[in-house]
Write a protein that holds these residues in place. Structure first.
Motif, PDB file in Angstrom:
ATOM      1  N   GLU A 162       0.811  -1.204   0.000  1.00 46.87           N
ATOM      2  CA  GLU A 162       0.000   0.000   0.000  1.00 46.87           C
ATOM      3  C   GLU A 162       0.852   1.264   0.000  1.00 46.87           C
ATOM      4  OE1 GLU A 162      -4.006   1.469   2.305  1.00 46.87           O
ATOM      5  OE2 GLU A 162      -2.353   0.734   3.542  1.00 46.87           O
ATOM      6  N   ASN A 199      -7.562   1.393  14.572  1.00 44.61           N
ATOM      7  CA  ASN A 199      -7.570   1.755  13.171  1.00 44.61           C
ATOM      8  C   ASN A 199      -6.339   2.614  12.871  1.00 44.61           C
ATOM      9  OD1 ASN A 199      -8.519   1.721  10.598  1.00 44.61           O
ATOM     10  ND2 ASN A 199     -10.326   2.975  10.971  1.00 44.61           N
ATOM     11  N   GLY A 229      -3.908   5.158   9.946  1.00 49.46           N
ATOM     12  CA  GLY A 229      -3.579   5.859   8.720  1.00 49.46           C
ATOM     13  C   GLY A 229      -2.067   5.909   8.615  1.00 49.46           C
ATOM     14  N   GLU A 285     -16.241   4.241  11.934  1.00 51.56           N
ATOM     15  CA  GLU A 285     -15.863   4.179  10.528  1.00 51.56           C
ATOM     16  C   GLU A 285     -17.119   3.867   9.717  1.00 51.56           C
ATOM     17  OE1 GLU A 285     -12.221   1.930   8.882  1.00 51.56           O
ATOM     18  OE2 GLU A 285     -13.921   0.592   8.484  1.00 51.56           O
ATOM     19  N   ASN A 289     -19.028   3.815   5.582  1.00 54.52           N
ATOM     20  CA  ASN A 289     -18.835   3.776   4.133  1.00 54.52           C
ATOM     21  C   ASN A 289     -20.202   3.651   3.457  1.00 54.52           C
ATOM     22  OD1 ASN A 289     -17.992   1.252   1.773  1.00 54.52           O
ATOM     23  ND2 ASN A 289     -17.643   3.422   1.470  1.00 54.52           N
ATOM     24  N   PHE A 297     -16.391   7.882   2.409  1.00 56.53           N
ATOM     25  CA  PHE A 297     -15.785   7.354   3.625  1.00 56.53           C
ATOM     26  C   PHE A 297     -15.872   8.403   4.743  1.00 56.53           C
ATOM     27  CE2 PHE A 297     -13.496   5.623  -0.041  1.00 56.53           C
ATOM     28  CZ  PHE A 297     -13.680   4.262   0.145  1.00 56.53           C
ATOM     29  N   TYR A 357     -14.493   8.909   8.894  1.00 57.09           N
ATOM     30  CA  TYR A 357     -13.696   8.435  10.025  1.00 57.09           C
ATOM     31  C   TYR A 357     -13.831   9.432  11.171  1.00 57.09           C
ATOM     32  CZ  TYR A 357     -11.444   5.809   6.245  1.00 57.09           C
ATOM     33  OH  TYR A 357     -11.190   5.006   5.156  1.00 57.09           O
ATOM     34  N   MET A 386      -8.143  11.435  10.543  1.00 57.39           N
ATOM     35  CA  MET A 386      -7.560  10.251   9.920  1.00 57.39           C
ATOM     36  C   MET A 386      -6.652  10.688   8.774  1.00 57.39           C
ATOM     37  SD  MET A 386      -7.131   6.991   9.567  1.00 57.39           S
ATOM     38  CE  MET A 386      -8.402   6.163  10.511  1.00 57.39           C
ATOM     39  N   ARG A 417      -6.217   9.184   4.174  1.00 54.63           N
ATOM     40  CA  ARG A 417      -7.348   8.372   3.752  1.00 54.63           C
ATOM     41  C   ARG A 417      -8.354   9.313   3.089  1.00 54.63           C
ATOM     42  NH1 ARG A 417      -5.339   3.301   3.861  1.00 54.63           N
ATOM     43  NH2 ARG A 417      -4.662   2.689   5.949  1.00 54.63           N
ATOM     44  N   ASN A 435     -11.804  11.030   1.587  1.00 53.94           N
ATOM     45  CA  ASN A 435     -13.193  11.059   2.061  1.00 53.94           C
ATOM     46  C   ASN A 435     -14.178  10.607   0.994  1.00 53.94           C
ATOM     47  OD1 ASN A 435     -12.846  13.232   0.418  1.00 53.94           O
ATOM     48  ND2 ASN A 435     -13.565  14.774   1.873  1.00 53.94           N
ATOM     49  N   GLN A 459     -10.452  11.266  -6.659  1.00 52.19           N
ATOM     50  CA  GLN A 459     -10.296  11.013  -5.226  1.00 52.19           C
ATOM     51  C   GLN A 459     -10.329  12.323  -4.466  1.00 52.19           C
ATOM     52  OE1 GLN A 459      -7.426   7.927  -3.823  1.00 52.19           O
ATOM     53  NE2 GLN A 459      -6.417   9.691  -2.886  1.00 52.19           N
ATOM     54  N   MET A 498      -7.404  14.595   1.281  1.00 52.00           N
ATOM     55  CA  MET A 498      -6.918  13.771   2.385  1.00 52.00           C
ATOM     56  C   MET A 498      -6.252  14.647   3.431  1.00 52.00           C
ATOM     57  SD  MET A 498      -5.338  10.333   0.601  1.00 52.00           S
ATOM     58  CE  MET A 498      -4.068  11.246  -0.273  1.00 52.00           C
TER      59      MET A 498
END
Length: 562
Positions: A351, A396, A398, A423, A425, A446, A448, A456, A459, A461, A485, A488
């Motif tokens: 990742e 959790n 990040g 969390e 989704n 998303f 968090y 977070m 990651r 949103n 995307q 973040m």
């Protein structure tokens, strides 16, 4: 006997004479008769030879007896029927070209090679080999200092038995990246070898799946093993297993007992010690099926040994799921479950390849997750799915950007949130598969909540992805892919500790948008030329702070099947 006859003859005349004077009286004179036995019969002795009856020998030899029967077939005169039976010839199978090679080159010193080699048609076995290579000699920062590459070799095989299917495969992977997130204004010359981060993975897997449809018992067994090596002497070994068992009590009820887990060892060269990480999971329960309704109810029991402080090692969570199909093209689903998300060092590198030399690796606990949604099709060619999930999560994580003063570049570490957080989704997707048109579109939102004063990091949103292709003509294929995307959050300590750092460090990473196009022209049924263009907007966006992506990219090549 003879002597008795002679006596009778001798006395017979006397007796007769006496009868003549029967009426006369007289006196019987006394007399005495003396009979002497003085005759002896002597016979000559005969010699007799008594011999044993000879044994009759039976011939026990086998005789082969054959019977021949003649079959008399009458000869009939040939007939000429007037009715003709029409027969349809079996359709010939299209010739299979199971081997394919794809070669391409592009800007940034890109090279591409893909090979698929497989066996011919067979009812009980198949085997093959996949080979993949893609590399970029240059990148977005200082050319060769930001290059990258990926290679994979994957042999595989399958055996199909009467009641089971056996699959086996092995693989070798190589990832090569560079830590090019340094300040180019402050570091004009850097040691390229010190920036290189290469990790190799070698592994294998084997699975056995039941396909006996008449049996009430069904199983599926999978085992995986891999060993990870890096050029900085970090390593990870892992053995994974997954066993699924179910037993059909009747048409309505099914019992299941599933288990999976891993045994692993993680070692960092700087720490000079190995960390053993184990996880064992059991899922047991019952499933109920009745016409349009399916219900599953069970327990999820997990034991693991690497949670953060203050947490138990053994966890029991619910596992409930319901699926209801009121119509043929509509299914509504929902459920409640809890689980442990297993995190691995290898997953982190896949990742985010820009990790620091040592990182903390812990599992993520999810005591419960409530989810639901609907899936179906509008027509025979158009399908859709919408759904949501909301979960309570602990540990959790990040990623946090950390500036390495010794090397002068940005590296990353996982940042865990110890307290329970929320969390969520929400997603929707639509897809189609027609003769000339194929596409898939999915959007995710998303959320968090990791505390009142924390965010977070790294990651997004929201996220939107599109991938599709269309045959304009019989030989021309056009494909389009798009990626959007959202913003973040940026968690780092760079700005406070290094005031002279010239990077534009903001509180967030700007939105990312990428657009690509693919063209393919079929020269024949065995050959094709292609042209791929990515990042048409030529935006050198940064997914991770300090690591901009390459701009406009183009790749062209040739595909041949044999």
């Amino acid at each position: 006997m003879l002597r008795y006859i002679l006596i009778i003859i001798f006395f017979l005349p006397i007796a007769v004479l006496g009868q003549d004077n029967w009426d006369q009286e007289g006196d019987l004179e006394d007399s005495q008769v003396i009979i002497e036995k003085d005759r002896k019969i002597d016979l000559p002795q005969v010699n007799r030879d008594f011999k044993k009856v000879p044994e009759i020998k039976v011939n026990q030899s086998d005789f082969d007896v054959s019977f021949n029967s003649r079959q008399f077939i009458p000869n009939l005169n040939s007939l000429a029927p007037r009715i003709r039976v029409l027969t349809v010839q079996d359709e010939k199978l299209e010739k299979l070209y199971s081997n394919q090679v794809k070669i391409g080159v592009g800007n940034y010193g890109a090279s591409y090679l893909e090979g698929n080699f497989a066996s011919k048609r067979s009812k009980d076995k198949s085997y093959g080999l996949n080979v993949f290579h893609q590399s970029f000699a240059n990148g977005a920062v200082d050319k060769r200092n930001s290059g990258s590459g990926y290679q994979r070799v994957n042999p595989y095989g399958k055996m199909i038995f009467q009641k089971a299917v056996l699959n086996a495969e092995a693989f070798y992977e190589r990832h090569n990246n560079y830590l090019y997130g340094y300040d180019t204004a402050m570091h004009s010359e850097v040691d390229r070898d010190s920036l290189q981060r290469t990790f190799h993975t070698i592994g294998a897997s084997i699975s056995l799946k039941d396909q006996n449809e008449t049996s009430r018992y069904h199983y599926n067994i999978n085992t995986d093993i891999y060993q990870l090596f890096t050029n900085i002497n970090n390593s990870e070994f892992s053995f994974d297993y997954n066993i699924q068992n179910k037993f059909d009590l009747n048409d309505d009820f099914t019992l299941y007992l599933n288990s999976d887990g891993f045994i692993s060892s993680l070692k960092f060269d700087i720490l000079d010690s190995a960390q053993n990480r184990n996880l064992l999971r059991f899922k047991s329960g019952v499933k109920f099926t009745r016409e349009k309704l399916r219900i599953g109810l069970g327990l999820n029991m997990v034991h693991e040994n690497d949670t953060l402080e203050g947490m138990g090692k053994f966890h029991i969570y619910p596992d409930l799921n319901i699926v209801y199909s009121p119509f043929d093209r509509l299914s509504v689903f929902g459920g409640l479950k809890g689980d442990v998300r297993a995190n691995r060092y290898r997953d982190f590198l896949m990742e985010n390849p820009y990790l620091d030399n040592t990182v903390n690796v812990y599992n993520t606990l999810m005591p419960f997750q409530f989810y639901g949604g609907a899936a179906g099709s509008i027509s025979n060619f158009l399908g859709y799915e919408v759904g949501f999930s909301i979960a309570s999560v602990r540990h959790n994580f990040g990623y946090e950007a950390v500036y390495n003063e010794l090397q002068g570049e940005i590296r990353y570490r996982p940042k865990y949130f110890d307290q329970n957080n929320t969390e969520a989704n929400v997603y929707a997707s639509i897809s189609t598969n027609i003769d000339k048109l194929n596409f898939n579109l999915r959007g995710d939102y998303f959320y968090y909540n990791v505390g009142e004063t924390q965010l977070m990091p790294f990651r997004p949103n929201y996220q939107l992805k599109f991938d599709g292709d269309y045959w304009i003509a019989n030989k021309l294929k056009v494909g389009l892919n798009a990626h959007l995307q959202g913003r973040m959050n940026n968690a780092n300590t760079i700005e406070q500790e290094n005031a002279n750092y010239s990077f534009n460090v903001d509180e967030s990473i700007p939105p990312i948008y990428d657009l690509g196009i693919k063209l393919g022209y079929q020269l024949s049924n065995r050959s094709q030329v292609f042209l791929h263009a990515n990042n048409l907007i030529a935006n050198k966006y940064e997914y991770y702070l300090g690591y901009p992506n390459r701009g406009f990219q183009i790749l062209g090549g040739f595909t041949y099947s044999f």
